[in-house]
Design a protein around this motif. Sequence first.
Motif, short mmCIF file in Angstrom:
data_model
loop_
_atom_site.label_atom_id
_atom_site.label_comp_id
_atom_site.label_asym_id
_atom_site.label_seq_id
_atom_site.Cartn_x
_atom_site.Cartn_y
_atom_site.Cartn_z
N LEU A 138 0.84 -1.20 0.00
CA LEU A 138 0.00 0.00 0.00
C LEU A 138 0.87 1.25 0.00
O LEU A 138 0.61 2.21 -0.73
CB LEU A 138 -0.93 -0.01 1.22
CG LEU A 138 -2.05 -1.05 1.17
CD1 LEU A 138 -2.67 -1.25 2.56
CD2 LEU A 138 -3.13 -0.64 0.17
N THR A 143 0.10 5.11 -0.26
CA THR A 143 -0.60 5.31 1.01
C THR A 143 0.32 6.01 2.00
O THR A 143 1.45 5.56 2.23
CB THR A 143 -1.08 3.95 1.56
OG1 THR A 143 -2.09 3.44 0.69
CG2 THR A 143 -1.64 4.09 2.97
N ALA C 23 -6.54 3.46 -3.32
CA ALA C 23 -6.44 3.22 -1.87
C ALA C 23 -5.62 4.33 -1.22
O ALA C 23 -5.97 4.83 -0.13
CB ALA C 23 -5.81 1.86 -1.59
N ALA C 24 -4.55 4.73 -1.87
CA ALA C 24 -3.71 5.81 -1.33
C ALA C 24 -4.49 7.12 -1.29
O ALA C 24 -4.41 7.88 -0.32
CB ALA C 24 -2.45 5.96 -2.18
N GLU C 27 -6.94 7.28 1.66
CA GLU C 27 -6.30 7.60 2.94
C GLU C 27 -5.78 9.03 2.95
O GLU C 27 -5.82 9.70 3.98
CB GLU C 27 -5.18 6.59 3.23
CG GLU C 27 -5.75 5.18 3.42
CD GLU C 27 -5.15 4.49 4.62
OE1 GLU C 27 -4.60 5.16 5.52
OE2 GLU C 27 -5.24 3.24 4.66
N GLY C 48 -3.39 -5.42 0.31
CA GLY C 48 -2.71 -4.43 -0.52
C GLY C 48 -2.35 -4.92 -1.91
O GLY C 48 -1.69 -4.21 -2.66
N CYS C 55 -10.79 -3.75 0.17
CA CYS C 55 -10.68 -2.34 -0.23
C CYS C 55 -11.73 -1.96 -1.26
O CYS C 55 -11.62 -0.91 -1.88
CB CYS C 55 -9.28 -2.07 -0.77
SG CYS C 55 -8.94 -2.93 -2.33
N CYS C 68 -7.02 -0.88 -4.14
CA CYS C 68 -5.57 -1.09 -4.06
C CYS C 68 -4.95 -1.37 -5.41
O CYS C 68 -3.76 -1.16 -5.60
CB CYS C 68 -5.24 -2.21 -3.07
SG CYS C 68 -5.46 -3.88 -3.72
#
Lengths: 434, 375, 91
Positions: A138, A143, C23-24, C27, C48, C55, C68
């Motif tokens: 991630l 992330t 996903a990034a 967040e 991930g 996800c 992800c």
Amino acid sequence: MSAIATVDCDVLVVGAGPAGLAAAGAAARAGAGVVVLDDNAGPGGQIWRGAGAGVAAPDARAAAPWLDALEHPRVQPLAGARLFAQPAPGLALAETPAGPLAVRHVRAVLCPGARELFLPFPGWTLPGVAGAGGLSALVKSGTPVAGQRVVVAGSGPLLFAVARELKRHGARVLLIAEQAPRGRVARFAAGLWRWPAKLADALAHRAALAGVPYRTGSWPVEALGGEALAAVRVSDGRRVREIPCDRLACGFGLVPNAEPARLFGCAIAAGGAVATGARQETSVPGVFAAGEAAGIAGLEAALAEGAIAGLAAAGAGEIPAGPRRARERARAFGAAIARAFALRDDLRALARPETVVCRCEDVTRGALADQPGWRAAKLHTRCGMGPCQGRVCGPAAEFLFGWGAESVRPPAFPVRLESLAAAGEVPPGGTEGP
Amino acid sequence: MSGSPSPDALVVGAGIVGAACAWELARAGVRVSVLEAGLPGGGATAAGMGHVVVLDDNEPEFRLAKLSHELWSALAPELPAGAEFTRPGTLWVAADGEELDAAARRAAAYDSRGVAAELLDARQLAEAEPELRDGLAGGLLVRDDAVVYPPCVVPWLLDGARRAGAQVDAGRRVAAIEGRAVRCADGGRREAAWVVLATGAWAPELVPGLPVRRRKGHLVVTDRYPGFVRHQLVELGYLKSAHGTGSESVAFNVQPRPSGQLLVGSSRQLGVDDDAIDHRLLSRMLRRALEYLPGLARRHALRAWTGFRAATPDGQPLIGPWPGHDGLLLATGHEGLGITTAFGTAWLVADMVLGRPSPLPREPYLPARLAGSAP
Amino acid sequence: MSARVTLSVDGRAVAVAAGASVAAAIEAAGVAVFRHSVTGTARAPLCGMGICQECRVTIDGEPHRLACQTACAEGMRVETAAAGGSRGVGR
């Protein structure tokens, strides 16, 4: 009925991690036309994730020569392409961002890698709890973890690489908790001189992680929090410490991704890896397997096996001694890891009756306790019937209850109905069968 | 087996039909022993859609389905939550005026026999199911048709049978039926006054020459899309294909599960013993579904599987004695209606064992009608 | 690596580096809960790498997409649990 997009090749390579890259390069250099499928947005697999995207990853330099394989004029890489069916020998179906794609091939090299083994413990479903390799992946994809407090836990040398990656991205790694006992880990470390590259890795990790506590014989017993992680409780078998943190990165080793090989009808060896021979051939003629899917043994084994499989799939007669020797050395390393980081029985007791085992369908350990086996559990509790198709709860249930997996049927991954509908509409192939 | 008295009935096969027979017989005071080779409810019972549907293609089918539907309805409050008994109703979709005319005739026939059914015009159909494509003619809504998850009904029935004194042996394969006895693959032998054969499409393995053939079907289940469709949707042409004698057919048949998932069917294929997915036929089946529900195209399929229906030459089940085999009662040949008609079948079997009269004529289902016909 | 991509997460604009995953971006937008499970508990990415399906979010109206493994694209619309994107029909 519209005919679906179709490509033809001599060698289909499934997976663009180290094994797949090595296979593609070797096959192309031996004269074969190669198509490489990978379900990620870019090549590199997990270990070299993002290395081809211009990100300044420390592994980029190591990865570069292997990523060059994708630049070869006889290699056609297809990113974001997920293999989901094999309607006939020599024909693979993938779902891509542009729609379903048929790949007609003479031979195939399966390099789908491995996934992490996740074991259920109270709180493991909380946001903030991810796999060890999972959080690393991630983070490599953007992330943010800068300034966050992270506990790394589980088992195996991967934990060091993960901690280092997290630290490089600005995380505060509070602890690395290794479940294996000190004695076994120490013996493993003392034997590392036999694999100089691994010893160098270990020393580099140690330097990079100076000041990060590494505790053997320690494992997470509970993750605490409301809608997100607030703390993790770590046990050493005598006492339990509660550590406030923002993230827990936890993985208990690796599980071969054998599903593509099962889809192709290949035999599976004890331990769950694809059974392969000296030329990385599987039980199905024309189908080869390499890398972690053919046995967990790390990067060097993946590169060696990939090169051997690529050559064999391209029809090369002799396999050079170099990769064969490298494969043997690397496999010995894999065996040493398996011995050193074997999982302790305590981990079987972590999940309480109310702890979820199957995260897709929220099936608890208590609901599974009475079931006689995996199929009964699936039918009666829905365990493993969700979109991960049992990839997470299956290995966990095997560890907890000793249940074995079932055969794999298409679609091997969830795909759009239009993709599955296209699988029977491929125009007849012009290539010979394997 | 020594010591205990021979059971009055040995039930071979614990799919939904065998389990219902055991449950009915045990509660009626018959000493029952159930022998199941694999996982109870793990065969066609687990492979099908779990549609409890009052079909009216012909009188015997209608009678048995209606009786069984009433029995299901009566049981519904007692079923475990995992049985997921709900009543989405069946909406038979008419593609054109001709099918709508047929729907109107069926609506009248249902109505005259006490089955709640109503005819929908094109606008009402679109309101009832907005995801259906434009240009359909209308539909026939059979309101009380139900949906159930049979793999969780079977253990419940077997538990009920056990509580009434039945013995259940899962994982014990019957190798042969020898008069009023069975021989197990592990060498054991059991005797009984009656042997009830309920092994679905596999019945001919124990009684060679039975006119039962395997009719393979495919199903696909999707991820969760709650509210995507609200009723079990079936094309009106389904009956033609379901009862057709052709070796292969597909029909639009989509069912909303209580989970929000969708079951997508259906296919029928005779003369195929291989249980592998047939991509060519699966494609045809899905294309048919996409013709009716274009929005399904980008919904995610989680799994596909196959199963084998027990098909008979005339489309009626085999319930009762088989000529030349004293003590044998057949309970098989239910084709695609095994879930629907399990309880009616069990009732008839119990009547035969106990010498009771039956609430409906048995003759259409008696296997003797097909004695001498080629399987 | 200075290229940025702007997309919306639950209606809010987020700028991330080109090549970043959805996903990034989620967040980066400060969203911790990607979806709610079938019994309503909060979930976020586990593996991930496209295996665990935790996800899943709605991307450009299509539910159950893997955050992800999906790269961010300019103008993309992402809906998480907060927007009903977890169990929603996605119409």
